[in-house]
Each structure stands twice: as C-alpha cells, then as structure tokens.
Design a protein around this motif. Structure first.
Motif, PDB file in Angstrom:
ATOM      1  N   PHE A 109      -3.902  -2.104  -5.968  1.00 32.69           N
ATOM      2  CA  PHE A 109      -2.451  -3.346  -5.796  1.00 32.69           C
ATOM      3  C   PHE A 109      -3.949  -3.964  -4.313  1.00 32.69           C
ATOM      4  O   PHE A 109      -2.890  -4.717  -3.426  1.00 32.69           O
ATOM      5  N   GLU A 110      -5.343  -4.314  -4.215  1.00 37.55           N
ATOM      6  CA  GLU A 110      -5.820  -5.016  -3.606  1.00 37.55           C
ATOM      7  C   GLU A 110      -5.807  -6.260  -3.557  1.00 37.55           C
ATOM      8  O   GLU A 110      -5.924  -6.383  -2.417  1.00 37.55           O
ATOM      9  N   ASP A 111      -5.353  -6.709  -4.724  1.00 35.85           N
ATOM     10  CA  ASP A 111      -5.011  -7.688  -4.402  1.00 35.85           C
ATOM     11  C   ASP A 111      -3.190  -8.820  -3.709  1.00 35.85           C
ATOM     12  O   ASP A 111      -3.093  -9.140  -3.103  1.00 35.85           O
ATOM     13  N   THR A 112      -2.171  -7.847  -4.453  1.00 35.99           N
ATOM     14  CA  THR A 112      -0.750  -8.478  -4.540  1.00 35.99           C
ATOM     15  C   THR A 112      -0.251  -6.286  -4.662  1.00 35.99           C
ATOM     16  O   THR A 112       0.001  -6.269  -5.581  1.00 35.99           O
ATOM     17  N   PRO A 113       0.700  -6.552  -3.802  1.00 35.07           N
ATOM     18  CA  PRO A 113       1.284  -5.524  -3.426  1.00 35.07           C
ATOM     19  C   PRO A 113       2.387  -5.748  -4.896  1.00 35.07           C
ATOM     20  O   PRO A 113       2.981  -6.638  -5.123  1.00 35.07           O
ATOM     21  N   PRO A 114       3.271  -4.688  -5.814  1.00 30.72           N
ATOM     22  CA  PRO A 114       4.329  -4.738  -6.466  1.00 30.72           C
ATOM     23  C   PRO A 114       4.979  -5.224  -5.782  1.00 30.72           C
ATOM     24  O   PRO A 114       5.273  -5.136  -4.383  1.00 30.72           O
ATOM     25  N   PRO A 115       5.909  -5.709  -6.663  1.00 32.34           N
ATOM     26  CA  PRO A 115       7.252  -5.832  -6.030  1.00 32.34           C
ATOM     27  C   PRO A 115       8.304  -4.486  -5.362  1.00 32.34           C
ATOM     28  O   PRO A 115       8.316  -3.680  -5.930  1.00 32.34           O
ATOM     29  N   ALA A 116       9.233  -5.161  -4.397  1.00 34.25           N
ATOM     30  CA  ALA A 116       9.932  -4.506  -3.405  1.00 34.25           C
ATOM     31  C   ALA A 116      10.576  -3.264  -4.005  1.00 34.25           C
ATOM     32  O   ALA A 116      10.287  -2.111  -4.045  1.00 34.25           O
ATOM     33  N   PRO A 117      11.317  -3.241  -5.361  1.00 34.51           N
ATOM     34  CA  PRO A 117      11.809  -2.498  -6.229  1.00 34.51           C
ATOM     35  C   PRO A 117      11.250  -1.101  -6.540  1.00 34.51           C
ATOM     36  O   PRO A 117      11.093   0.030  -6.695  1.00 34.51           O
ATOM     37  N   LEU A 118       9.506  -1.477  -6.630  1.00 38.97           N
ATOM     38  CA  LEU A 118       8.619  -0.166  -7.313  1.00 38.97           C
ATOM     39  C   LEU A 118       8.330   0.064  -5.994  1.00 38.97           C
ATOM     40  O   LEU A 118       7.645   1.810  -6.587  1.00 38.97           O
ATOM     41  N   ARG A 119       7.831  -0.832  -5.138  1.00 40.27           N
ATOM     42  CA  ARG A 119       7.651   0.039  -3.734  1.00 40.27           C
ATOM     43  C   ARG A 119       8.230   0.779  -3.572  1.00 40.27           C
ATOM     44  O   ARG A 119       8.078   2.462  -2.970  1.00 40.27           O
ATOM     45  N   GLU A 120       9.859   0.640  -3.850  1.00 44.03           N
ATOM     46  CA  GLU A 120      10.965   1.437  -2.869  1.00 44.03           C
ATOM     47  C   GLU A 120      11.043   3.037  -4.105  1.00 44.03           C
ATOM     48  O   GLU A 120      11.040   3.927  -3.486  1.00 44.03           O
ATOM     49  N   GLU A 121      10.387   2.400  -5.604  1.00 47.54           N
ATOM     50  CA  GLU A 121      10.523   3.929  -5.939  1.00 47.54           C
ATOM     51  C   GLU A 121       9.380   4.368  -5.870  1.00 47.54           C
ATOM     52  O   GLU A 121       9.555   5.726  -5.983  1.00 47.54           O
ATOM     53  N   LEU A 122       8.481   3.848  -5.512  1.00 47.42           N
ATOM     54  CA  LEU A 122       7.001   4.695  -4.752  1.00 47.42           C
ATOM     55  C   LEU A 122       7.559   5.420  -4.068  1.00 47.42           C
ATOM     56  O   LEU A 122       6.602   6.776  -3.670  1.00 47.42           O
ATOM     57  N   GLU A 123       7.957   4.644  -2.840  1.00 49.50           N
ATOM     58  CA  GLU A 123       7.540   5.746  -1.506  1.00 49.50           C
ATOM     59  C   GLU A 123       9.158   6.693  -1.633  1.00 49.50           C
ATOM     60  O   GLU A 123       8.863   7.466  -1.347  1.00 49.50           O
ATOM     61  N   ARG A 124      10.334   6.485  -2.934  1.00 50.54           N
ATOM     62  CA  ARG A 124      11.310   8.002  -2.996  1.00 50.54           C
ATOM     63  C   ARG A 124       9.764   9.079  -3.469  1.00 50.54           C
ATOM     64  O   ARG A 124      10.978  10.467  -3.538  1.00 50.54           O
ATOM     65  N   LEU A 125       9.075   8.699  -4.441  1.00 50.02           N
ATOM     66  CA  LEU A 125       8.817   9.315  -4.990  1.00 50.02           C
ATOM     67  C   LEU A 125       8.026  11.406  -4.299  1.00 50.02           C
ATOM     68  O   LEU A 125       7.706  11.514  -4.786  1.00 50.02           O
ATOM     69  N   GLU A 126       7.107  10.039  -3.860  1.00 50.61           N
ATOM     70  CA  GLU A 126       6.200  10.207  -2.193  1.00 50.61           C
ATOM     71  C   GLU A 126       7.092  10.735  -1.726  1.00 50.61           C
ATOM     72  O   GLU A 126       6.656  12.680  -1.330  1.00 50.61           O
TER      73      GLU A 126
END
Length: 206
Positions: A109-126
């Motif tokens: 994701f060096e160019d563009t971060p994933p959309p907010a819902p996917l970032r939130e899901e990744l944060e939940r998993l982490e």
C-alpha cells in the motif's frame, strides 16, 4: 431473468494473491488481476473501487486465516503449538502463505492505503491477534507483560519459524520435514517469561 455474476470477489482476491506471491506487489495491476481470472478489466471494477481495495481485501483474507489458526492457541497459553501451527497453515494455504509471509503491508500500500472499511477490518484483526499474543505472554509468566518477554515471544512464535520457512516459500514446493523439529527445538529450554519467584519458566515443552 436475473443474470448470475460469472466472476466473484474471491476469484479476484485469489488471483491477486497468486500474482503477488509470484511476482511481488508490482505484478498485481488491475489488468493483470483481471487477466489472471480471465475476466474483462471492467469486471474487477464492479467489485473493487481500486487496486488498493483488492490488495486490502486479499491481505485481510490471508491475515484473517492466519489469525484464526494461531490466536486460539495463543489464548490457551500454548506458544510452541502456535509456532508449530504456522507449518500446517502454510502447507494447506500455500498461496496465502507466500502472499502473507513474504510481503509487508507497507510495500503493498505504498501508493494508496486501502479504503476505510478494509483498514478498519485490518485493525480489528491486528487487535485480536495482539490481544491473544499478549495474553499468551502474560499467562506464561506472572501476569506482567515485559518488553523483553514480548521480544522473546515474538522471536520464538513468529520471527524464527517464518525465517525458517521463508527460503522454501520463495522457491515454492513442499516445506521441509526438518522445519517442525527446528521450531520445536527453539522452544525447548528457552523460557518466554519469569515466574513470580523470579525463576525462568520453560513453556511449550512436552
């Protein structure tokens, strides 16, 4: 008459993992992903708004599978078993293992971060995984989580096993039979945490 979609989100996610596993993040362009599936490029945009979205979905799918395999063992205070569980997970999910264990999110994701819902899901998993990991370390000692113990546990459970597997994941093919023995030996006599009386507690030994 309702027209059934020919290509699913999972088709594009699997194709993304395959491309990144074989050629690195740069190989997973939207055109290449669609071509891997055998779909027109426009078809992928019906399901994912951007390249970072499909990469994010692929990362969450692979990481979520990894968390599901290891987190229960960590919560049960079984660090050696959690480390060893990386092996069957990698054998059963070869494409996901190469995608997840040979790459870092920052490269994807060096160019563009994933959309907010996917970032939130990744944060939940982490958060779920980190909570299980810290509970494991705390359960192996006196309940206090120290930086040294976190570093030791991270090495024993994740860093060392993945380092053992990485060359074989890069090459592809079956994982070596000696990997399990090497991972188990790392845990023998190597305590993660101190007990209440200050002595060192060996965990994960049979």
């Amino acid at each position: 008459m309702v027209r059934t979609a020919r290509f699913s989100e999972d088709d594009f996610i699997d194709a993304t993992m395959a491309l990144v596993a074989e050629g690195g993040p740069a190989a997973a362009t939207m055109q290449a992903i669609a071509r891997q599936v055998g779909a027109p490029t426009g078809s992928i945009y019906h399901r994912f708004e951007s390249r970072s979205a499909v990469l994010g979905a692929a990362w969450n799918a692979a990481y979520g599978s990894f968390v599901k395999a290891l987190a229960p063992l960590l919560r049960e205070g079984r660090p050696r078993e959690a480390a060893l569980a990386i092996l069957p997970w990698s054998r059963e999910n070869e494409r996901r293992a190469r995608f997840l264990l040979l790459n870092e999110p920052i490269a994807l994701f060096e160019d563009t971060p994933p959309p907010a819902p996917l970032r939130e899901e990744l944060e939940r998993l982490e958060n779920e995984f980190d909570g299980a990991f810290r509970a494991c370390v705390a359960g192996c000692g006196d309940g206090t989580v120290r930086d040294e113990e976190l570093a030791r546990a991270k090495f024993l459970i994740f860093d060392a096993p993945i380092a053992i597997l990485r060359p074989h994941l890069v090459k592809g093919g079956p994982l070596p039979l000696f990997a399990e023995r090497m991972i188990a030996e790392l845990h023998v006599g190597m305590p993660i945490a101190a007990t209440r009386d200050g002595s060192m507690r060996t965990v994960g030994a049979a």
